[in-house]
Scaffold this active site. Structure first.
Site: not given
Length: 269
Positions: A65, A155
């Site tokens: 992706v 993150y």
């Protein structure tokens, strides 16, 4: 959950294991035909076999992706096999440990690319299919988006960006009939974020103690919520974030030090 997604065609990224697989499995049990994306053909095929053995219908849509053109290839493959798309679940993600100060440029770029930019690319690639079906997008964010951890600075930042993108798409594409929502998992056992803690009984036990429901989550807990957001039960829900964390995010003040008198009042109240 039986029948909630009858006839629906759902693509789930990062579905070879963990939360992604649990979402794909739950969707298939609810009647959907699912396309399994994973970085490797082997993991995607393994997940397809597992879902098929459980009585579901699935196909593999492997691919990266994060690379240019990867999202379009994955979406086109899934839509061709399934005959369109009614739902997209963006679950693929990576974790690179480090504070904002210590995270390398390479780790920052990789985390933002996979966890955020790829979500944008996947949504844009699926837009035409979801417009036709008046479909649903479910983005997997994280409790870390709202409650940053110093150990995963890149993150937390990427997942916060996912929440903003989720709302932006809800506003931009709402007139097309496309719904866009996010799920923010808390402490979910069996994932990359919790793998180290899962292997230490003492740490795992202490984590369970701080969650109001007194247990950490299971990937299936996320799968069930994803089915709701993909189903017609949520046709007027868009631009929302659902915290699936056992109440952990609501319990912040429980960790503030108290006086002895306060503790005594808490015990007797």
């Amino acid at each position: 959950m039986l029948g909630l997604l009858d006839g629906k065609k759902i693509l789930v990224t990062g579905a070879g294991r963990g939360i992604g697989f649990a979402i794909a499995l739950a969707a298939s049990k609810a009647g959907a035909r699912v396309a399994i994306n994973d970085l490797t053909v082997e993991m995607a095929d393994k997940a397809v076999v597992s879902i098929t053995k459980s009585g579901g219908e699935a196909c593999a849509a492997p691919g990266d992706v994060s690379v240019r053109g990867g999202a379009s290839e994955i979406v086109n493959r899934a839509a061709d096999v399934l005959g369109g798309l009614d739902g997209l679940v963006n679950n693929a993600g990576i974790v690179r440990f480090g504070t904002v100060a210590t995270t390398t440029d390479e780790d920052w770029d990789a985390t933002l690319t996979v966890n955020f930019s790829a979500v944008f690319q996947m949504c844009r690639a699926a837009r035409a299919h979801l417009t036709e079906s008046r479909g649903s997008i479910v983005n997997i964010a994280s409790i870390a988006a709202d409650h940053p951890s110093v150990t995963v600075g890149s993150y937390s930042s990427a997942k916060a960006a996912v929440l903003s993108l989720t709302r932006q798409i809800a506003v931009d594409w709402g007139p097309l009939g496309i719904r866009s929502n996010a799920i923010s998992p808390g402490l979910i056992s069996g994932t990359t974020m919790t793998s180290l803690a899962d292997d230490h009984a003492g740490v795992a036990s202490r984590r369970e103690e701080i969650v109001p429901l007194r247990r950490t989550g299971r990937p299936s807990d996320i799968g069930d919520v994803a089915v709701f957001l993909l189903s017609d039960l949520s046709t007027y829900v868009t631009g929302q974030q659902l915290m699936v964390d056992g109440g952990l995010s609501a319990s912040l003040l429980e960790f503030v030090p108290r006086t002895i008198e306060q503790d005594q009042h808490r015990t007797t109240s």
